[in-house]
Write a protein that holds these residues in place. Sequence first.
Motif, short mmCIF file in Angstrom:
data_model
loop_
_atom_site.label_atom_id
_atom_site.label_comp_id
_atom_site.label_asym_id
_atom_site.label_seq_id
_atom_site.Cartn_x
_atom_site.Cartn_y
_atom_site.Cartn_z
N MET A 145 -31.81 7.89 5.39
CA MET A 145 -32.93 7.95 6.33
C MET A 145 -33.17 9.36 6.84
O MET A 145 -34.31 9.75 7.12
CB MET A 145 -32.68 7.00 7.49
N PHE A 156 -24.04 1.83 7.76
CA PHE A 156 -24.29 2.74 8.87
C PHE A 156 -24.33 4.20 8.40
O PHE A 156 -25.26 4.94 8.67
CB PHE A 156 -23.16 2.53 9.87
N ILE A 157 -23.28 4.59 7.64
CA ILE A 157 -23.17 5.99 7.23
C ILE A 157 -24.21 6.34 6.18
O ILE A 157 -24.94 7.32 6.30
CB ILE A 157 -21.75 6.28 6.68
N ASN A 172 -10.27 -1.01 12.64
CA ASN A 172 -9.50 -0.55 11.48
C ASN A 172 -10.32 0.29 10.51
O ASN A 172 -9.87 0.60 9.44
CB ASN A 172 -8.79 -1.72 10.78
N VAL A 173 -11.53 0.68 10.91
CA VAL A 173 -12.28 1.66 10.13
C VAL A 173 -12.62 2.87 11.03
O VAL A 173 -13.68 3.44 10.94
CB VAL A 173 -13.56 1.07 9.51
N LEU A 180 -12.69 -6.85 4.94
CA LEU A 180 -11.87 -5.74 5.42
C LEU A 180 -11.60 -4.76 4.28
O LEU A 180 -11.60 -5.14 3.11
CB LEU A 180 -10.55 -6.29 5.98
N TYR A 191 -26.96 4.51 4.76
CA TYR A 191 -28.39 4.27 4.95
C TYR A 191 -28.91 4.94 6.21
O TYR A 191 -29.86 5.71 6.16
CB TYR A 191 -28.68 2.77 4.95
N MET A 192 -28.25 4.66 7.37
CA MET A 192 -28.76 5.24 8.60
C MET A 192 -28.50 6.73 8.67
O MET A 192 -29.32 7.50 9.15
CB MET A 192 -28.11 4.57 9.79
N GLY A 193 -27.32 7.15 8.21
CA GLY A 193 -26.90 8.53 8.44
C GLY A 193 -27.33 9.51 7.37
O GLY A 193 -27.44 10.70 7.63
N ALA A 194 -27.56 9.04 6.14
CA ALA A 194 -27.85 10.00 5.08
C ALA A 194 -29.25 9.78 4.48
O ALA A 194 -30.08 10.68 4.49
CB ALA A 194 -26.78 9.90 4.00
N GLU A 233 -21.75 17.19 5.42
CA GLU A 233 -21.13 15.88 5.53
C GLU A 233 -20.36 15.52 4.27
O GLU A 233 -19.32 14.88 4.32
CB GLU A 233 -22.19 14.81 5.75
N GLN A 271 -16.52 -5.55 7.85
CA GLN A 271 -16.49 -4.27 8.57
C GLN A 271 -16.82 -3.07 7.70
O GLN A 271 -17.57 -2.19 8.08
CB GLN A 271 -15.10 -4.06 9.18
N ILE A 296 -35.00 2.82 10.50
CA ILE A 296 -33.63 3.13 10.93
C ILE A 296 -33.13 2.02 11.85
O ILE A 296 -32.00 1.54 11.71
CB ILE A 296 -33.59 4.49 11.64
N TYR A 348 -30.12 13.06 14.30
CA TYR A 348 -31.41 12.46 14.65
C TYR A 348 -31.99 13.02 15.93
O TYR A 348 -33.20 13.22 16.03
CB TYR A 348 -31.28 10.94 14.77
N SER A 350 -22.86 11.51 11.52
CA SER A 350 -24.06 11.58 10.68
C SER A 350 -25.30 11.16 11.45
O SER A 350 -26.41 11.55 11.10
CB SER A 350 -23.88 10.72 9.43
N LEU A 351 -25.13 10.39 12.54
CA LEU A 351 -26.30 10.05 13.37
C LEU A 351 -26.70 11.21 14.28
O LEU A 351 -27.83 11.25 14.76
CB LEU A 351 -26.01 8.84 14.25
N ILE A 390 -19.93 -0.45 8.13
CA ILE A 390 -19.82 0.97 8.46
C ILE A 390 -20.41 1.83 7.34
O ILE A 390 -20.98 2.89 7.59
CB ILE A 390 -18.35 1.33 8.79
N GLY A 450 -19.67 8.05 10.82
CA GLY A 450 -21.00 7.51 11.02
C GLY A 450 -21.69 8.10 12.23
O GLY A 450 -22.86 8.46 12.18
N ILE A 471 -26.56 17.26 6.24
CA ILE A 471 -26.37 16.47 5.02
C ILE A 471 -25.42 17.18 4.07
O ILE A 471 -24.50 16.58 3.51
CB ILE A 471 -27.74 16.24 4.34
#
Lengths: 346, 165
Positions: B63, B55-56, A117-118, B124, B58-61, A161, B48, B32, A132, A128-129, B52, A125, A158
């Motif tokens: 880092m 994820f977006i 549901n996300v 949620l 910290y990991m995606g921006a 996004e 959840q 990461i 790398y 954005s990965l 996510i 996400g 960046i």
Amino acid sequence: MELAFVIEKFALVIVIFMISLGVAAYSTLAERKIAAFLQGRVGPHRAGWGGMFQPLADGAKMFFKEEIIPTQSNQFLFIAGPSLALLTALIGSAVIPWGQSLTFGDTVVQLQVADINVGILYIFGVVSLGVYGIMIGGWASNNKFSLMGAIRAASQNISYEIAMGLSIIALLMVTQSLSLKEIAAQQSGFINWNVWAQPLGFLIFIICAFAECNRTPFDLPESENELVGGYHTEYSGMKLGGFLFAEYINMFISSAVMATLYFGGYNFPFMNDLGLPQNIITLIGVLFLFAKIFFFIFFFMWVRWTVPRFRYDQLMNLGWKVLIPLGIANIVLTGIWIIVKDTYFK
Amino acid sequence: MNLFYFIAFLSIFFSLLVIFSKNPVYSVLYLIVTFFTLTIHYILLNAQFLAIVNFIVYMGAIMVLFLFVLMLLNLNEDSEPMKSNLIKVAGVVAGMCLLVTLVGSFRALGDSDPLILKNPEIGLVKNLGKVLFDEFLLPFEISSILLLSAMVGAVLLAKKDPKKI
């Protein structure tokens, strides 16, 4: 967790994996054919009928080429770079609804690997990965041109996004859901497609998708005439193939996301008025989804051979001074529109 | 529960590697992976949205920016400047202060009042949004103003003084 469920999902994953790779392979041929068409040439036509086997020939060439790992490079990360690029490109397809459900007797098969549901945020996400792979590969090559390419890729991704996120927020205000399955189901028929409600949001989204996929006019990370080959200067053989393949898979996945979010996904006009059985409707829907995806892939290529590459300052100005303010304005306009609609046009 | 211990072990293992690896780029890459294990922890807690977003953001921006800065500076083991003892001592003292604060806050929290068990669906998106924009609206808005002021400050610091040009 029943065994049948696991087998069903596993089969679906394998099929989608195969389709992704197949589409990516034939996109390379399509790219060269479309380039040839736009430039008044013939394009590849030796291998097979009209160059049908050109992707196979290219693949075989990539596999049999000598793999060169520079001695001054970081060996582990040098191999990890293209692997990561391929991995992040492929996992995005997990949440895309490829069609409605198929019914065989008692079993109902959903044509979607995971309905979380996300869903949109998951796609976001994964996107954005994606940077790398390029950054690690570019840095591990220990080459100034590669490093420049990697740094350009990072700052470009960046920047774009943010605008992409803003366009998605406006879309969410209309759909009221983050689940891709629900968003696709809402747009049944033709008039309910989100692109009619969010034309500006779609424009921002598609520009950002071009930038995230590093496609022309945003292909500064690998611009041949200033950076030799950008982040993949030092790569050869199948590791170079991994980077190129990842680009085409990204193009396929982002086309699928655009088709799902804005162009109704598997929905097609008059789908509920035909009076056909559910399974047939689902299969036609899958075909329509792929037609939309192929149109977007064609659009990616069309733009590549039409619009020249931007300068770096133009790229940054477009991202920060045009798309982000437009995205915020789009959110405000969408909010006003929703309130006006709810108050006066009930 | 076994899964939790396995993931917790991985988190601690990779966060130790962050500290002990000589090459700063490796440190960031391990960080990461550490954040990825934290994302799995959030999923195990049924949070959840938090997972996510971790994820977006910290990991995606964040880092990516860390990696970006390190690659731009291109620090190596040889070119790493020697840190003076004073800085090392200050680092240890600051780290211990953080440890004491964390331990103190966790002791005060206690496990007699676990928030997550009262409402397992709180993580949620819909429920979290309702809580954030209803019960905790003021702290939420104040923290966003805090972020904005940090951004303004960064722009101000980066800007050149017009008089000196």
